[in-house]
Design an enzyme around this catalytic site. Structure first.
Site, PDB file in Angstrom:
ATOM      1  N   HIS A 173      36.938  33.864  42.153  1.00 22.59           N
ATOM      2  CA  HIS A 173      37.978  33.500  41.044  1.00 22.59           C
ATOM      3  C   HIS A 173      37.281  32.768  39.958  1.00 22.59           C
ATOM      4  O   HIS A 173      37.449  31.806  39.809  1.00 22.59           O
ATOM      5  CB  HIS A 173      38.884  32.428  41.865  1.00 22.59           C
ATOM      6  CG  HIS A 173      39.712  33.172  42.806  1.00 22.59           C
ATOM      7  ND1 HIS A 173      39.456  33.058  44.433  1.00 22.59           N
ATOM      8  CD2 HIS A 173      40.748  34.109  42.930  1.00 22.59           C
ATOM      9  CE1 HIS A 173      40.353  33.915  44.902  1.00 22.59           C
ATOM     10  NE2 HIS A 173      41.115  34.492  44.171  1.00 22.59           N
ATOM     11  N   ASN A 174      36.976  33.522  39.081  1.00 26.37           N
ATOM     12  CA  ASN A 174      36.421  33.168  37.792  1.00 26.37           C
ATOM     13  C   ASN A 174      36.979  33.752  36.736  1.00 26.37           C
ATOM     14  O   ASN A 174      37.769  34.934  37.019  1.00 26.37           O
ATOM     15  CB  ASN A 174      34.883  33.194  37.885  1.00 26.37           C
ATOM     16  CG  ASN A 174      34.082  34.490  38.286  1.00 26.37           C
ATOM     17  OD1 ASN A 174      34.745  35.505  37.897  1.00 26.37           O
ATOM     18  ND2 ASN A 174      33.591  34.539  39.145  1.00 26.37           N
ATOM     19  N   ALA A 175      36.331  33.570  35.489  1.00 24.48           N
ATOM     20  CA  ALA A 175      36.984  34.497  34.322  1.00 24.48           C
ATOM     21  C   ALA A 175      36.748  35.857  34.424  1.00 24.48           C
ATOM     22  O   ALA A 175      37.348  36.665  33.609  1.00 24.48           O
ATOM     23  CB  ALA A 175      36.323  33.724  32.920  1.00 24.48           C
ATOM     24  N   HIS A 177      36.721  37.876  36.935  1.00 26.56           N
ATOM     25  CA  HIS A 177      38.033  38.246  37.825  1.00 26.56           C
ATOM     26  C   HIS A 177      39.231  38.400  36.757  1.00 26.56           C
ATOM     27  O   HIS A 177      39.898  39.468  36.874  1.00 26.56           O
ATOM     28  CB  HIS A 177      38.266  37.467  38.999  1.00 26.56           C
ATOM     29  CG  HIS A 177      39.800  37.963  39.649  1.00 26.56           C
ATOM     30  ND1 HIS A 177      39.696  38.820  40.165  1.00 26.56           N
ATOM     31  CD2 HIS A 177      40.669  36.800  39.821  1.00 26.56           C
ATOM     32  CE1 HIS A 177      41.093  38.880  40.801  1.00 26.56           C
ATOM     33  NE2 HIS A 177      41.627  37.584  40.560  1.00 26.56           N
ATOM     34  N   HIS A 213      46.625  34.373  35.234  1.00 25.16           N
ATOM     35  CA  HIS A 213      46.931  34.181  36.706  1.00 25.16           C
ATOM     36  C   HIS A 213      46.220  33.321  37.770  1.00 25.16           C
ATOM     37  O   HIS A 213      46.859  32.735  38.640  1.00 25.16           O
ATOM     38  CB  HIS A 213      47.289  35.660  37.402  1.00 25.16           C
ATOM     39  CG  HIS A 213      46.076  36.259  37.944  1.00 25.16           C
ATOM     40  ND1 HIS A 213      44.863  36.596  37.117  1.00 25.16           N
ATOM     41  CD2 HIS A 213      45.740  36.263  39.230  1.00 25.16           C
ATOM     42  CE1 HIS A 213      44.023  37.158  37.917  1.00 25.16           C
ATOM     43  NE2 HIS A 213      44.204  36.888  39.284  1.00 25.16           N
ATOM     44  N   ASP A 214      44.918  33.226  37.602  1.00 23.48           N
ATOM     45  CA  ASP A 214      43.868  32.088  38.541  1.00 23.48           C
ATOM     46  C   ASP A 214      43.449  31.176  37.828  1.00 23.48           C
ATOM     47  O   ASP A 214      42.380  30.580  37.986  1.00 23.48           O
ATOM     48  CB  ASP A 214      43.071  33.287  39.173  1.00 23.48           C
ATOM     49  CG  ASP A 214      43.741  33.796  40.478  1.00 23.48           C
ATOM     50  OD1 ASP A 214      44.495  33.151  41.199  1.00 23.48           O
ATOM     51  OD2 ASP A 214      43.057  34.912  40.851  1.00 23.48           O
ATOM     52  N   ASP A 323      45.887  42.589  40.598  1.00 19.71           N
ATOM     53  CA  ASP A 323      45.140  41.269  41.382  1.00 19.71           C
ATOM     54  C   ASP A 323      44.524  41.820  42.307  1.00 19.71           C
ATOM     55  O   ASP A 323      43.321  41.312  42.763  1.00 19.71           O
ATOM     56  CB  ASP A 323      46.233  40.310  41.673  1.00 19.71           C
ATOM     57  CG  ASP A 323      45.488  38.978  41.926  1.00 19.71           C
ATOM     58  OD1 ASP A 323      44.439  38.935  41.693  1.00 19.71           O
ATOM     59  OD2 ASP A 323      46.423  38.368  42.758  1.00 19.71           O
ATOM     60  N   GLN A 374      37.170  43.838  54.626  1.00 25.40           N
ATOM     61  CA  GLN A 374      37.460  44.371  53.723  1.00 25.40           C
ATOM     62  C   GLN A 374      38.541  45.673  54.278  1.00 25.40           C
ATOM     63  O   GLN A 374      39.432  46.267  53.638  1.00 25.40           O
ATOM     64  CB  GLN A 374      36.313  45.452  52.978  1.00 25.40           C
ATOM     65  CG  GLN A 374      35.665  44.281  52.122  1.00 25.40           C
ATOM     66  CD  GLN A 374      36.532  43.819  51.070  1.00 25.40           C
ATOM     67  OE1 GLN A 374      37.315  44.286  50.357  1.00 25.40           O
ATOM     68  NE2 GLN A 374      36.808  42.475  51.200  1.00 25.40           N
TER      69      GLN A 374
END
EC number: 3.1.4.-
Length: 447
Positions: A173-175, A177, A213-214, A323, A374
């Site tokens: 969850h970073n830029a 993404h 969004h995150d 997403d 997964q």
């Protein structure tokens, strides 16, 4: 105002102490009320989680004393936000103001609508500025700068705020993404079934929601915040905690940057509300809610995209697809994202184990392997949504391409899982894909 909310040192206070409980009940997830009446958070209100605060959690149920928490939050908040609050823009990204996209980065931008777009390579070529670079380009391509009379410097400042408020410490969850989701959203906005009805407002909302969004994601999930009594969980009353935080933080940045300050008040209010509706739709706990509604619309053939409400619903679905689209990417890209998200899960699990908390599902590195995680994710979350999306788009080349990648990738994870189960080297529980395993997979025929 009898219920004025004031932000100090990362906590909330009121003009009268005895109104504290009443105000929280009345305002719910509020922090700051702007002129438009939409509640927001100011940037830097909640710093990146310092897990040292959890040391006393299992003993006292509280995270330190209020004074210590206040002092720590005050320092971290200042350290986290002071550069941008003073208007200092990182020098590495200043060249973007002239759109001086040279060499390979410029070539990649010319193919930004292709599904095989490599966001990891693009991030390296832009020196870690993939989100800012991509959004500046897409706003220009879609004519949004001209249509909304946006100031380019102000737009750039806002995008830098968003990018800087993602945490590079997070494996997933970073830029990057956020940039990947934004690129996927751009592809979905071009699908004929949707594109023929979209307005400039729809497009801007879709891109902004994808990019933010995150934002300020702490690298742990909602159950973790709840069971550690994190202030965000209390603020949002344990409901869509992270998504509410992402939305309110985005509104705070929009207001601080004054990107939309020149637009009529009712327009900005509508944009802020719709951004919230889009970002809140990414809550994975609402997956069945949206899937059931989409199935009903498709079965009844009653979607009317001339209607703003139906268009907005499909924007929500598009964002949800963007997403979680990683399993629908090329294997090399999909595998990287899978390993990153599982690494983030495992980090949370390690923290929970360290502080004697119950390890959350999928976060136990000794039991939950990447292939098994997964396969379950693809089977129960991704496949049902993307099959319905393909039904909506009419089996376009993009939809067929995504479903083909999804099936191939799932087959490869199943093959890896089988190899793990049959391997005599039972001490390797990480689920990482080795070079020899990947070469074998690439040589095998997949459906």
């Amino acid at each position: 105002m009898s219920c004025l909310m004031v932000e100090r040192c990362g906590e909330i206070s009121f003009d009268s102490p005895d109104q504290n409980a009443k105000c929280v009940c009345m305002l719910g997830d509020a922090r700051v009320r702007g002129q438009t009446g939409v509640l927001s958070e100011r940037r830097g209100s909640y710093p990146f989680i310092d897990f040292r605060l959890l040391n006393n959690t299992t003993l006292s149920g509280e995270i330190g004393t209020k004074k210590k928490v206040k002092r720590l939050l005050s320092f971290q908040r200042y350290f986290h936000a002071s550069r941008l609050l003073r208007g200092i823009v990182p020098q590495a990204s200043l060249y973007l103001l002239d759109e001086d996209y040279l060499g390979q980065a410029r070539h990649m931008l010319s193919k930004v609508g292709m599904w095989d777009f490599d966001i990891f390579l693009f991030d390296r070529l832009t020196n870690g500025n993939s989100l800012v670079t991509l959004l500046c380009h897409l706003f220009n391509v879609h004519g949004l700068i001209h249509h909304f009379h946006l100031d380019m410097v102000t737009l750039h400042r806002f995008l830098v705020m968003v990018q800087e408020d993602y945490h590079s410490q997070n494996p997933y969850h970073n830029a990057v993404h956020a940039a990947d989701v934004t690129q996927a959203m751009h592809c979905y906005l071009r699908e004929p079934k949707l594109a023929n009805f979209l307005t400039p407002s729809d497009i801007m909302l879709g891109l902004l929601a994808a990019a933010a969004h995150d934002v300020d994601h702490p690298g742990v999930n909602q159950p973790f915040l709840i069971k550690t009594k994190h202030h965000l969980a209390s603020l949002y009353q344990n409901v869509s905690v992270l998504e509410n935080h992402h939305w309110r933080s985005t509104i705070g940045m929009l207001r601080e940057s004054r990107l939309l300050a020149h637009l009529p008040k009712e327009v900005t209010q509508d944009i802020e509300q719709q951004l919230g509706s889009l970002i809140l739709a990414t809550d994975i706990n609402r997956q069945n809610e949206f899937l059931i509604r989409l199935k009903s619309h498709l079965d009844n053939q009653d979607l009317r995209l001339e209607d703003a409400q139906d268009r907005h619903f499909m924007l929500q679905i598009a964002l949800k697809c963007a997403d979680i689209c990683n399993p629908c990417r090329l294997w090399d890209l999909s595998k990287q994202w899978s390993e990153r998200v599982c690494e983030e899960f495992y980090r949370q699990g390690d923290l929970e184990q360290k502080f004697e908390l119950e390890i959350s599902p999928l976060c136990n590195q000794q039991k939950d392997t990447i292939p098994s995680i997964q396969i379950g994710f693809m089977t129960y979350i991704v496949e049902p949504l993307f099959e319905r999306w393909a039904q909506f788009t009419g089996d376009t080349p993009l939809s067929e391409n995504m479903l083909n990648h999804l099936r191939r990738n799932k087959a490869k994870w199943r093959s890896l899982l089988h190899k793990q189960h049959s391997s005599s080297r039972s001490n390797d529980h990480s689920g990482q894909v080795t070079g020899s395993q990947e070469q074998t997979l690439n040589e095998e025929e997949t459906p």
